[in-house]
Design a protein around this motif. Structure first.
Motif, mmCIF file in Angstrom:
data_model
loop_
_atom_site.group_PDB
_atom_site.id
_atom_site.type_symbol
_atom_site.label_atom_id
_atom_site.label_comp_id
_atom_site.label_asym_id
_atom_site.label_seq_id
_atom_site.Cartn_x
_atom_site.Cartn_y
_atom_site.Cartn_z
ATOM 1 N N SER A 112 0.827 -1.215 0.000
ATOM 2 C CA SER A 112 0.000 0.000 0.000
ATOM 3 C C SER A 112 0.861 1.265 0.000
ATOM 4 C CB SER A 112 -0.910 -0.001 1.239
ATOM 5 O OG SER A 112 -0.145 -0.020 2.432
ATOM 6 N N LYS A 170 2.619 4.074 -4.711
ATOM 7 C CA LYS A 170 2.452 4.674 -6.037
ATOM 8 C C LYS A 170 2.643 3.652 -7.162
ATOM 9 C CE LYS A 170 3.825 9.308 -4.551
ATOM 10 N NZ LYS A 170 4.719 10.467 -4.768
ATOM 11 N N ASN A 194 -3.738 -1.372 -1.649
ATOM 12 C CA ASN A 194 -4.568 -0.169 -1.565
ATOM 13 C C ASN A 194 -3.742 1.111 -1.671
ATOM 14 O OD1 ASN A 194 -3.891 -1.363 1.184
ATOM 15 N ND2 ASN A 194 -4.357 0.758 1.763
ATOM 16 N N ASN A 195 -4.431 2.193 -2.032
ATOM 17 C CA ASN A 195 -3.831 3.522 -2.131
ATOM 18 C C ASN A 195 -2.631 3.548 -3.077
ATOM 19 O OD1 ASN A 195 -5.125 3.328 0.795
ATOM 20 N ND2 ASN A 195 -5.135 5.487 0.190
ATOM 21 N N ASN A 196 -2.875 3.037 -4.270
ATOM 22 C CA ASN A 196 -1.874 3.085 -5.322
ATOM 23 C C ASN A 196 -2.492 3.700 -6.579
ATOM 24 O OD1 ASN A 196 0.724 1.900 -4.349
ATOM 25 N ND2 ASN A 196 -0.612 0.184 -3.820
ATOM 26 N N GLU A 197 -1.948 3.379 -7.747
ATOM 27 C CA GLU A 197 -2.425 3.970 -8.998
ATOM 28 C C GLU A 197 -2.793 2.897 -10.012
ATOM 29 O OE1 GLU A 197 0.898 6.395 -10.078
ATOM 30 O OE2 GLU A 197 0.745 7.672 -8.295
ATOM 31 N N LEU A 198 -3.299 1.767 -9.510
ATOM 32 C CA LEU A 198 -3.622 0.632 -10.368
ATOM 33 C C LEU A 198 -4.853 0.895 -11.241
ATOM 34 C CD1 LEU A 198 -3.146 -2.232 -7.752
ATOM 35 C CD2 LEU A 198 -1.569 -1.603 -9.586
ATOM 36 N N LYS A 199 -4.748 0.555 -12.519
ATOM 37 C CA LYS A 199 -5.880 0.655 -13.438
ATOM 38 C C LYS A 199 -6.440 -0.724 -13.779
ATOM 39 C CE LYS A 199 -4.479 5.045 -15.495
ATOM 40 N NZ LYS A 199 -4.129 5.771 -16.748
ATOM 41 N N LEU A 208 -7.884 -3.677 -2.506
ATOM 42 C CA LEU A 208 -7.565 -2.903 -3.713
ATOM 43 C C LEU A 208 -8.208 -1.522 -3.651
ATOM 44 C CD1 LEU A 208 -8.140 -5.762 -6.314
ATOM 45 C CD2 LEU A 208 -5.929 -4.747 -5.718
ATOM 46 N N ASN A 249 -7.700 2.980 -5.664
ATOM 47 C CA ASN A 249 -6.881 2.902 -6.863
ATOM 48 C C ASN A 249 -7.655 3.566 -8.006
ATOM 49 O OD1 ASN A 249 -4.193 1.284 -6.675
ATOM 50 N ND2 ASN A 249 -5.604 0.134 -5.361
ATOM 51 N N SER A 250 -7.372 3.176 -9.240
ATOM 52 C CA SER A 250 -8.065 3.763 -10.394
ATOM 53 C C SER A 250 -8.719 2.681 -11.235
ATOM 54 C CB SER A 250 -7.071 4.573 -11.247
ATOM 55 O OG SER A 250 -6.486 5.615 -10.495
ATOM 56 N N ASN A 259 -12.648 3.455 -5.899
ATOM 57 C CA ASN A 259 -12.153 3.278 -7.261
ATOM 58 C C ASN A 259 -13.073 4.008 -8.245
ATOM 59 O OD1 ASN A 259 -9.667 1.384 -7.642
ATOM 60 N ND2 ASN A 259 -10.822 0.476 -5.948
#
Length: 210
Positions: free
Chosen positions: A29, A32, A75-80, A104, A107-108, A130
């Protein structure tokens, strides 16, 4: 004289790890991360009591060790997307098929990836915060027999009329949804909603109108 019934060490079976045991999660988590593949090179956050100890000298030895944990935090990342999450789990966990908790959130993500249904023992899934718009994405989770805790709030889908009833009708085994316990009244409302919105019923009404 009574004989001792000591079980030989070799005869003892390996103890099964339970989800509620205090085993630190594999925690990526707040790093980035834009792709789950980055977990191959990223060092997970150390949440164990040994964090402040002299771990550095053992770092290389421990790098190849797989975790007994049943929880994966991204969690708290930039996953698409998370379409390669099972490969990462197989690399990091002793028993990836036994993972019971995946976070998860924040994220994005724009959809619920079908790969998540490969975690057959998944009990807790956090997807809140999300960008999932289509409430029908929830349908994919219906095949998870042990899923009892799901969180989706903070996604655009929660603005869909009948959102809670829809989710509970497709994932009926939930005990907690959006951090709120599922009540008998919730289940009754979900069943009513499901019957009222049954495609066969809608088709019958349309035919009668014609």
């Amino acid at each position: 004289m009574a004989t001792s019934s000591v079980v030989p060490y070799e005869a003892k079976t390996a103890r099964k790890v339970e989800l509620n045991e205090i085993i630190p999660p594999v925690d990526f988590s707040f790093l980035k991360i834009a792709s789950v593949d980055e977990c191959e090179s990223e060092e997970p956050r150390d949440n164990s009591p040994r964090k402040q100890r002299a771990v550095q000298k053992k770092k290389e030895e421990e790098k190849d060790d797989k975790s007994d944990s049943l929880c994966l935090k991204l969690n708290n990342n930039e996953l698409k997307d998370v379409n390669n999450i099972m490969s990462i789990a197989e690399m990091l966990f002793q028993n990836p098929s036994s993972i019971g908790w995946i976070d998860l959130s924040f994220n994005s993500l724009t959809h619920i990836d079908p790969v998540l249904t490969q975690f057959e023992n998944l009990k807790i899934l956090y997807l809140h915060g999300n960008s999932i718009e289509d409430v029908k994405e929830v349908n994919k989770l219906a095949v998870l027999p042990r899923l009892i805790k799901l969180c989706l709030h903070g996604n655009p889908m929660e603005n869909v009329k009948g959102y809670r009833q829809y989710v509970l009708s497709f994932v009926p085994n939930l005990v907690v949804f959006d951090f709120s316990r599922v009540t008998k009244a919730d289940r009754a409302t979900a069943n009513t909603w499901k019957n009222f919105n049954n495609p066969q019923r809608q088709k019958k009404i349309k035919n009668n109108d014609d």
